[in-house]
Design an enzyme around this catalytic site. Structure first.
Site, short mmCIF file in Angstrom:
data_model
loop_
_atom_site.label_atom_id
_atom_site.label_comp_id
_atom_site.label_asym_id
_atom_site.label_seq_id
_atom_site.Cartn_x
_atom_site.Cartn_y
_atom_site.Cartn_z
N ASP A 1 -22.88 -3.28 -19.41
CA ASP A 1 -23.98 -2.90 -20.31
C ASP A 1 -24.83 -4.12 -20.67
O ASP A 1 -25.17 -4.35 -21.84
CB ASP A 1 -23.42 -2.26 -21.59
N VAL B 1 -21.76 -1.96 -38.34
CA VAL B 1 -21.52 -3.40 -38.47
C VAL B 1 -22.04 -3.86 -39.82
O VAL B 1 -23.17 -3.56 -40.20
CB VAL B 1 -22.22 -4.19 -37.33
N MET C 1 -20.35 3.59 -31.59
CA MET C 1 -18.92 3.57 -31.92
C MET C 1 -18.65 3.24 -33.38
O MET C 1 -17.54 3.47 -33.86
CB MET C 1 -18.17 2.57 -31.04
N GLY C 2 -19.61 2.65 -34.08
CA GLY C 2 -19.32 2.29 -35.46
C GLY C 2 -20.47 1.57 -36.14
O GLY C 2 -21.58 1.47 -35.60
N GLY D 1 -26.09 -3.08 -39.03
CA GLY D 1 -26.28 -2.44 -37.74
C GLY D 1 -25.43 -1.21 -37.60
O GLY D 1 -24.40 -1.05 -38.25
N LYS E 1 -17.04 -4.87 -37.89
CA LYS E 1 -17.38 -3.62 -37.21
C LYS E 1 -16.30 -2.59 -37.50
O LYS E 1 -15.11 -2.82 -37.21
CB LYS E 1 -17.52 -3.83 -35.71
#
Length: 549
Positions: free
Chosen positions: A151, A32, A29-30, A25, A48
């Site tokens: 969220d 996975v 932000m980053g 994924g 992550k």
């Protein structure tokens, strides 16, 4: 999936422990990755890693916040993805390790198949349990701070197929194999600025699921913003469509929809699905434009969901009824709303005094086995007249301990007063945290968030005279969870008996303050009752003064 030559992490170890196997994924932000934990026999985990291209102070702060919140909440609730560890790569890039989930996210489920009402209720209920735990807060520098997710959307709800769940402390046990988990607390917000982990204020969120106040950037948002997002989610699950149709995805269009456009009735969108009327009303209340018109907390949503399921088939976790049996509780417990009776109190009323216990004025804890799991109970023997005086009792629960040099021992105190404070009974018991049985009791208390107090009459111990169910505050549950961890690290200087004597002195010092708190709470409740009574009488008189037509 990206090729190995384009990704420097694939096939390498992080911190000589986590072998990166596959990119699964990628987000804002980053990235996975699926990895193997070499220290645990190659157990699959998710890692992550913060994106190098987003290496700035604000993003780093968000990443740190996600680690901190995920570590605390994931330990408290099995309905929140758990952070297991964290670290920094050789390139000085932060990462964290979380449980690897097998299953699919809710967005895929909604798109791929229609869900039965029973299944939808099951999923929503578990989401609410996770949200409730977040809203109850986490411990930061000795204080409890509620957490707003900000969220909630289908992509952040994961339905795990793995039935092997670790124990947690803010949920009802789910007998089914599928576990619903909330992901991504990366933009979560503490509901107070004193937490010391604030971000530069700018809009961050998913437009289709944002509350109006979130889009307006209000600083004083509360848990009802998450409840609005939950309402959008429920609408989509029940109808297969979003409540608002947008030609384009602009911020302005979504703001106009959330702020001013009324959602259609669920029957109009999907007339083929038979949705209980109370469930339709609940969705519309959650979607209310004005914050004050929504359910005040997730506990209220859970009450309605439980009632609906019970009306359908009566098998909703056997725990849908929310109840508070005490007239006055510790003031800190007002932030806590937990299912107070997972088992019927009738089972407790059928219990008899153990034959291995003396017929005397004593008390002791006991773990009660039930179909819902382990239930903490506290048994006490008192004169029958005292028990009758406590029919309308005022109560409080305290946990007293000290860290320095003491043997890790916890003093569990239950205070019972009659409603005029003419009679007070202090029930106390020492829990040796080096003892496995005591550890289990503390763990169960923290996990359930309540306990049953069983009162036996000195004159007739053959039956339980009265059962009182006491809920624990969020701060008390956090104290128990923290003390469980801390007690394992303590190397005591003083003996168990010396430590008990020190706690007894502290206990006596606290007694006047505990009683004063209970008196103040009762005064406030009486004032509130008087105001309610005055309003009711005033309304009644206005109705009676109207002419009969």
């Amino acid at each position: 999936m990206h090729k190995a030559e384009l990704d420097g992490y694939l096939g390498k170890f992080l911190n000589n422990r986590y072998l990166i196997r596959e990119l699964i994924g990628k987000g804002g932000m980053g990235r996975v990755y699926l990895a193997e934990d070499a220290a645990k026999g190659g157990m699959p985990v998710a890692v992550k890693i913060l994106s190098l291209s987003l290496d700035n102070q604000q993003i780093s702060q968000r990443f740190a916040r996600e680690i901190f919140i995920g570590a605390q909440l994931g330990r408290k609730s099995k309905h929140i993805a758990r952070v297991l560890s964290y670290g920094i790569t050789e390139d000085k890039v932060p990462f964290y390790v979380m449980e690897y989930l097998q299953g699919t996210n809710l967005k895929t489920v909604i798109r791929s198949k229609s869900l039965s009402i029973s299944k939808i209720l099951d999923i929503i209920y578990q989401i609410c349990l996770g949200l409730q735990c977040a809203h109850q807060g986490i411990n930061l520098k000795g204080e409890i701070y509620p957490v707003l997710h900000r969220d909630i959307k289908p992509e952040n709800i994961f339905i795990s197929e793995d039935s092997k769940e670790t124990e947690s402390i803010c949920q009802v046990e789910n007998p089914k194999s599928e576990i619903v988990k909330i992901l991504d607390f990366g933009i979560a917000k503490f509901l107070t600025e004193r937490a010391g982990m604030t971000l530069t204020e700018s809009f961050i969120g998913s437009l289709p699921y944002c509350s109006p106040e979130h889009m307006e950037g209000r600083k004083l948002m509360d848990v009802r913003s998450d409840i609005y997002s939950l309402g959008v989610l429920m609408f989509e699950m029940l109808t297969g469509k979003h409540p608002f149709y947008m030609k384009d995805n602009s911020f302005g269009n979504w703001y106009q929809a959330h702020k001013f456009q009324m959602p259609p009735k669920l029957k109009e969108v999907n007339p083929d699905v038979q949705i209980p009327r109370e469930l339709q009303e609940l969705v519309m209340k959650c979607l209310a434009k004005e914050v004050k018109n929504r359910p005040e907390n997730v506990g209220k949503v859970l009450e309605v969901l439980g009632r609906i399921k019970q009306q359908q088939n009566g098998d909703f976790f056997n725990a849908a009824t929310f109840k508070n049996t005490s007239n006055v509780q510790n003031s800190s417990s007002s932030t806590q709303l937990v299912p107070a009776t997972l088992i019927s109190e009738k089972i407790c009323l059928q219990k008899t005094w153990p034959s291995n216990k003396p017929i005397a004025l004593i008390c002791f804890p006991h773990i009660l086995q039930s179909t819902q799991g382990n239930i903490p109970t506290f048994w006490a023997m008192l004169p029958k007249k005292e028990i009758e005086s406590f029919t309308k009792q005022i109560n409080a629960t305290e946990f007293i301990f000290q860290k320095k040099n003491l043997h890790p021992v916890l003093l569990w105190v239950t205070v019972l007063c009659d409603n005029k404070f003419n009679l007070t009974r202090w029930l106390s018991y020492f829990l040796d945290m080096k003892d496995a049985k005591s550890q289990k009791i503390v763990q169960t208390l923290a996990k359930t968030g309540y306990y049953h107090l069983l009162l036996f009459a000195l004159e007739n111990p053959q039956k339980c005279e009265q059962v009182v169910t006491l809920t624990l505050s969020a701060s008390n549950r956090q104290i128990l969870a923290d003390w469980l961890e801390l007690s394992e690290q303590i190397n005591p200087v003083l003996s168990l008996n010396e430590s008990k004597n020190i706690l007894r002195v502290e206990y006596e010092k606290r007694k006047p303050g505990i009683i004063n708190n209970l008196v103040e709470i009762q005064k406030k409740q009486r004032i509130n009752f008087r105001e309610l009574l005055d309003k009711t009488l005033s309304k009644f008189m206005r109705v009676m003064s109207r002419p009969i037509i």
